[in-house]
Structure formats: structure tokens, C-alpha cells
Design a protein around this motif. Structure first.
Motif, PDB file in Angstrom:
ATOM      1  N   THR A  52     -42.558 -18.660 -60.130  1.00 11.54           N
ATOM      2  CA  THR A  52     -43.221 -17.615 -60.027  1.00 11.54           C
ATOM      3  C   THR A  52     -43.596 -17.175 -59.641  1.00 11.54           C
ATOM      4  OG1 THR A  52     -44.948 -18.087 -61.616  1.00 11.54           O
ATOM      5  CG2 THR A  52     -43.279 -16.730 -62.443  1.00 11.54           C
ATOM      6  N   THR A  53     -44.293 -16.433 -58.765  1.00 10.47           N
ATOM      7  CA  THR A  53     -44.600 -16.596 -57.207  1.00 10.47           C
ATOM      8  C   THR A  53     -45.735 -15.203 -57.250  1.00 10.47           C
ATOM      9  OG1 THR A  53     -43.167 -14.726 -55.849  1.00 10.47           O
ATOM     10  CG2 THR A  53     -42.991 -17.482 -55.536  1.00 10.47           C
ATOM     11  N   PRO A  54     -46.674 -15.517 -56.382  1.00 13.59           N
ATOM     12  CA  PRO A  54     -47.957 -14.234 -57.177  1.00 13.59           C
ATOM     13  C   PRO A  54     -47.527 -13.154 -55.845  1.00 13.59           C
ATOM     14  CG  PRO A  54     -48.976 -16.636 -55.936  1.00 13.59           C
ATOM     15  CD  PRO A  54     -47.268 -16.526 -56.056  1.00 13.59           C
ATOM     16  N   THR A  55     -47.845 -11.962 -56.586  1.00 13.70           N
ATOM     17  CA  THR A  55     -47.156 -10.878 -56.279  1.00 13.70           C
ATOM     18  C   THR A  55     -47.834  -9.786 -55.138  1.00 13.70           C
ATOM     19  OG1 THR A  55     -47.440 -10.127 -58.827  1.00 13.70           O
ATOM     20  CG2 THR A  55     -47.244  -7.840 -57.125  1.00 13.70           C
ATOM     21  N   GLU A  56     -46.896  -9.862 -54.041  1.00  9.45           N
ATOM     22  CA  GLU A  56     -47.325  -9.071 -52.689  1.00  9.45           C
ATOM     23  C   GLU A  56     -47.892  -8.086 -52.937  1.00  9.45           C
ATOM     24  OE1 GLU A  56     -44.828 -11.388 -49.613  1.00  9.45           O
ATOM     25  OE2 GLU A  56     -43.754 -11.116 -51.062  1.00  9.45           O
ATOM     26  N   ASN A 218     -52.170 -15.447 -58.763  1.00  8.48           N
ATOM     27  CA  ASN A 218     -52.764 -16.414 -58.546  1.00  8.48           C
ATOM     28  C   ASN A 218     -52.909 -17.472 -60.149  1.00  8.48           C
ATOM     29  OD1 ASN A 218     -52.586 -16.043 -55.934  1.00  8.48           O
ATOM     30  ND2 ASN A 218     -54.323 -15.966 -55.828  1.00  8.48           N
ATOM     31  N   ALA A 219     -53.843 -16.700 -60.791  1.00  4.45           N
ATOM     32  CA  ALA A 219     -53.946 -18.217 -61.790  1.00  4.45           C
ATOM     33  C   ALA A 219     -52.544 -18.118 -62.636  1.00  4.45           C
ATOM     34  CB  ALA A 219     -54.560 -16.826 -62.972  1.00  4.45           C
ATOM     35  N   VAL A 241     -43.012 -23.587 -54.859  1.00  2.00           N
ATOM     36  CA  VAL A 241     -44.711 -24.167 -55.324  1.00  2.00           C
ATOM     37  C   VAL A 241     -45.441 -23.921 -54.846  1.00  2.00           C
ATOM     38  CG1 VAL A 241     -46.156 -24.270 -57.276  1.00  2.00           C
ATOM     39  CG2 VAL A 241     -43.757 -23.200 -57.537  1.00  2.00           C
ATOM     40  N   VAL A 242     -45.199 -25.408 -53.905  1.00  2.00           N
ATOM     41  CA  VAL A 242     -46.242 -26.209 -53.146  1.00  2.00           C
ATOM     42  C   VAL A 242     -46.003 -26.369 -52.201  1.00  2.00           C
ATOM     43  CG1 VAL A 242     -47.361 -28.491 -52.520  1.00  2.00           C
ATOM     44  CG2 VAL A 242     -47.287 -28.011 -55.283  1.00  2.00           C
ATOM     45  N   SER A 243     -46.304 -25.967 -50.735  1.00  2.00           N
ATOM     46  CA  SER A 243     -46.772 -25.837 -49.156  1.00  2.00           C
ATOM     47  C   SER A 243     -46.330 -27.069 -48.884  1.00  2.00           C
ATOM     48  CB  SER A 243     -47.364 -25.141 -48.567  1.00  2.00           C
ATOM     49  OG  SER A 243     -47.406 -25.425 -47.516  1.00  2.00           O
ATOM     50  N   GLU A 312     -51.675 -19.510 -51.109  1.00  2.00           N
ATOM     51  CA  GLU A 312     -51.760 -18.413 -49.887  1.00  2.00           C
ATOM     52  C   GLU A 312     -50.162 -18.395 -49.712  1.00  2.00           C
ATOM     53  OE1 GLU A 312     -52.379 -18.745 -44.495  1.00  2.00           O
ATOM     54  OE2 GLU A 312     -53.460 -20.084 -46.196  1.00  2.00           O
ATOM     55  N   ASN A 313     -49.640 -17.044 -49.127  1.00  2.00           N
ATOM     56  CA  ASN A 313     -48.497 -16.514 -48.681  1.00  2.00           C
ATOM     57  C   ASN A 313     -47.570 -17.237 -50.004  1.00  2.00           C
ATOM     58  OD1 ASN A 313     -48.717 -15.652 -46.888  1.00  2.00           O
ATOM     59  ND2 ASN A 313     -48.869 -17.523 -45.193  1.00  2.00           N
ATOM     60  N   ASN A 314     -47.782 -16.979 -51.393  1.00  2.00           N
ATOM     61  CA  ASN A 314     -46.843 -17.339 -52.228  1.00  2.00           C
ATOM     62  C   ASN A 314     -46.582 -18.740 -52.806  1.00  2.00           C
ATOM     63  OD1 ASN A 314     -46.372 -14.232 -53.377  1.00  2.00           O
ATOM     64  ND2 ASN A 314     -44.614 -15.044 -51.670  1.00  2.00           N
TER      65      ASN A 314
END
Length: 337
Positions: A52-56, A218-219, A241-243, A312-314
Motif C-alpha cells: 500500500t502507498t501513503p495517501t497523497e 506513512n505509519a 515500497v523501497v526507493s 517520501e513520494n510514496n
């Protein structure tokens, strides 16, 4: 053992996230549990469909939610002020007689070198400062959530001491510190390398202006990754998930997603029964801090490990890590966790 660890971890993570998401207008994202375990098979670069990604652009529009968030921020600010003042007066000011102002009567200690209780802490600090009159703690930043305050710092016995990198976590109730955990790692090398072992954050009692919905997202995002990657040994969970350009502050690893995956893939293969159990979790701004007990097997005392993730940036864009071996014997009966 791994299933038990996953259950305990999930309970602790969801408990830590509950208050954060209660002030959020976003829907809580369920923790992911991989259906297959990856300890050496599969493609580490494969897409993880469960990530899942952080909500923008998430915002809290409900007035009641905003009011609750304001009240929560006020509590965090008050807790940070208690901890910051304790550092200023007691640890850096060397005024052991002021400990009564900051510690609760039923204070619980998890530092393996210090006995539990307020009076025991007072005795220890007075003796330690007498033996180390130049002792100083350089605070690099604080983050707080609910009743927890995490302090990233570098304690030094004297100006020539290369020092240690430490993360101290305090639980504050009714204006007094009631519990303390820490993870301390000795440091060597150039001063620039040492300073990079911990992230910079605000050293004031202010709370980051990041919306509570984004903090909660984020959490949840990091907790999903932690469960899949470190608990279930699913290294595929890093993909998406990881850049790819991850900034890594662990001196034993290079930057980028590939060194991270390869390092832990080797560890999971060598220690298939290893476990990771969450002890504390603190999220503020773009940072999520997780303290866990990591063990190679059931007979291993393990380590206290603090990992800090910057989102940062999902994506997880930056990582820091400290670790400390759990000693065979501790001065207090509480243990490190």
C-alpha cells in the motif's frame, strides 16, 4: 515461533496505529500478510501487489477530527517539553536533585545497566556524573506520538570520547516520565560518518505540521513493509515500497534497494527461524521509528534494534538503524523490552 512473532507484532503495530488513525479522514489500510515466504526464491525486483502507498494530499476535514488532532498535538508538545527539560536539567545540567520533577514514583527502567525505579535512577545518575564530570548528551532530534517521545542523541563521556549513537524512548503520563527504553550503539570512524548514524529532526517541543492523515498513512505503509519484510522474510515486499535510490545510513550497507534486499536475503537464508517482534513504534512528520527485538533463533537473546524510515513520494526514501546486543544479565528485572 515465526507465526507467534507475527501475531505479537501485528497486535503491537495496530495498537500503535490506532490513535494515529483515529484523527485521520482516510480509511485504515490493513496490514499485509504474504501468502508465500521468500527466503531465497522468487525475484526480489518483482512487483508486490499487496503493498500500500501513503495517501497523497490527504487532509482532515472533519471539525471534530481537527479539534482532536489539536488536542493530541498539545499533549505531544507537553510530553516533549518534559523530556527536553529532563535532558537540559539532569543529563546535561548534572542536577540529579531535579529528577523528582520529571520521573514518576513508579518509574520503570529498561536500560540493562540501571536498576528500575526513580530512586535507583537518581542514585545511578549522581554516581555517573561524579565519575564523568564532562558528560554531555548531544540531542539530534525528537519525535513524538501519543504518550511516547523518541530522542535521537549522541552521549559523550568527555570531549575526546568518540561517543555512542543512541535512541531513547520515553513514555510520559500526566507530566511525568513513567517508562524508558534505549538502544545504544558504540561508534567509530570519522565524525561525519558518526553524525549520519541518526536523522536530524526538530530539537524543540513543536510537532511537525504534517497532516495526521498522512502521518497515519506513512505509519501504516511502513508497518506493512516491516511485517512482510522483517517478520515474514518476504524480500519481494521491498519492490514498489523501497526507493530504488534508497539512502542507507547503515554503515554495513550501500545505498539502493538491491543491497538492502541482498543483505537480508542472505541473513534470512542463514537464519530461517529468525524473528522480529515490535516493542515500540513512533511516527511524526515523514518519519516512522520502530524498536524491535530481533532474534536469530529461539535460543538467541537477540538484539534491540531501532530502525527509522523516512517516507517520501510514496516510497521509503531513507533508512537508519542502531542495534544493541541483549546482555545475558541485566541490573533490573524488566529486561530491555
Amino acid at each position: 515461533m515465526k507465526k507467534i512473532s507475527l501475531i505479537l507484532t501485528s497486535i503491537l503495530l495496530m495498537s500503535a496505529l490506532a490513535a494515529c488513525t483515529s484523527n485521520s479522514s482516510t480509511t485504515e489500510q490493513p496490514a499485509t500478510t504474504p501468502t508465500t515466504e521468500n527466503t531465497g526464491t522468487g525475484n526480489p525486483a518483482a512487483t508486490n501487489p499487496e503493498a500500500t502507498t501513503p495517501t497523497e494530499g490527504a487532509t482532515s476535514t472533519d471539525p471534530a477530527s481537527t479539534e482532536s488532532a489539536s488536542a493530541q498535538n498539545a499533549k505531544i508538545v507537553a510530553n516533549k517539553k518534559v523530556v527536553a527539560s529532563m535532558y537540559q536539567d539532569v543529563l546535561n545540567g548534572h542536577q540529579a536533585d531535579k529528577i523528582d520533577m520529571y520521573l514518576a514514583d513508579d518509574y520503570k527502567e529498561h536500560d540493562p545497566m540501571i536498576a528500575t525505579g526513580k530512586e535507583a535512577f537518581k542514585t545511578y545518575i549522581a554516581s555517573f556524573i561524579k565519575a564523568n564530570p564532562d558528560y554531555k548528551v548531544n540531542v539530534k532530534g525528537m519525535i513524538g506520538q501519543n504518550d511516547l517521545v523518541a530522542v535521537m542523541n549522541y552521549p559523550m563521556a568527555n570531549p575526546d570520547d568518540p561517543g555512542q549513537a543512541a535512541v531513547d524512548i520515553f513514555r510520559v503520563t500526566d507530566g511525568k516520565i513513567v517508562e524508558h527504553w534505549n538502544t545504544v550503539q558504540s561508534v567509530t570512524g570519522a565524525s561525519s560518518m558518526i553524525q549520519n548514524l541518526l536523522p536530524s529532526a526538530s530539537t524543540t517541543a513543536d510537532v511537525a505540521a504534517t497532516d495526521k492523515a498522512i502521518v497515519a498513512s506513512n505509519a501504516q505503509f511502513v508497518s506493512n513493509f516491516f511485517n512482510s519484510f522483517f517478520v515474514e522474510h518476504n524480500t519481494d515486499a521491498a519492490s514498489g515500497v523501497v526507493s530504488e535510490s534508497l539512502v542507507q545510513h547503515n554503515v554495513k550497507m550501500k545505498d539502493g534497494i538491491e543491497p538492502l534486499v541482498n543483505n537480508y536475503l542472505a541473513q534470512f537464508r542463514a537464519n530461517p527461524d529468525s524473528t522480529a517482534t515490535v516493542v515500540n513504534m513512533v511516527a511524526e512528520g515523514d518519519m516512522v521509528l520502530i524498536q524491535s527485538q530481533m532474534k536469530k533463533n529461539a535460543d538467541d537473546a537477540g538484539q534491540s534494534v531501532v530502525q527509522i524510515f523516512r517516507v517520501e513520494n510514496n516510497e521509503i526514501a531513507e533508512m537508519w538503524m542502531l542495534s544493541q546486543d541483549v546482555p545475558a544479565k541485566t541490573v533490573n528485572e524488566n529486561g530491555m523490552f
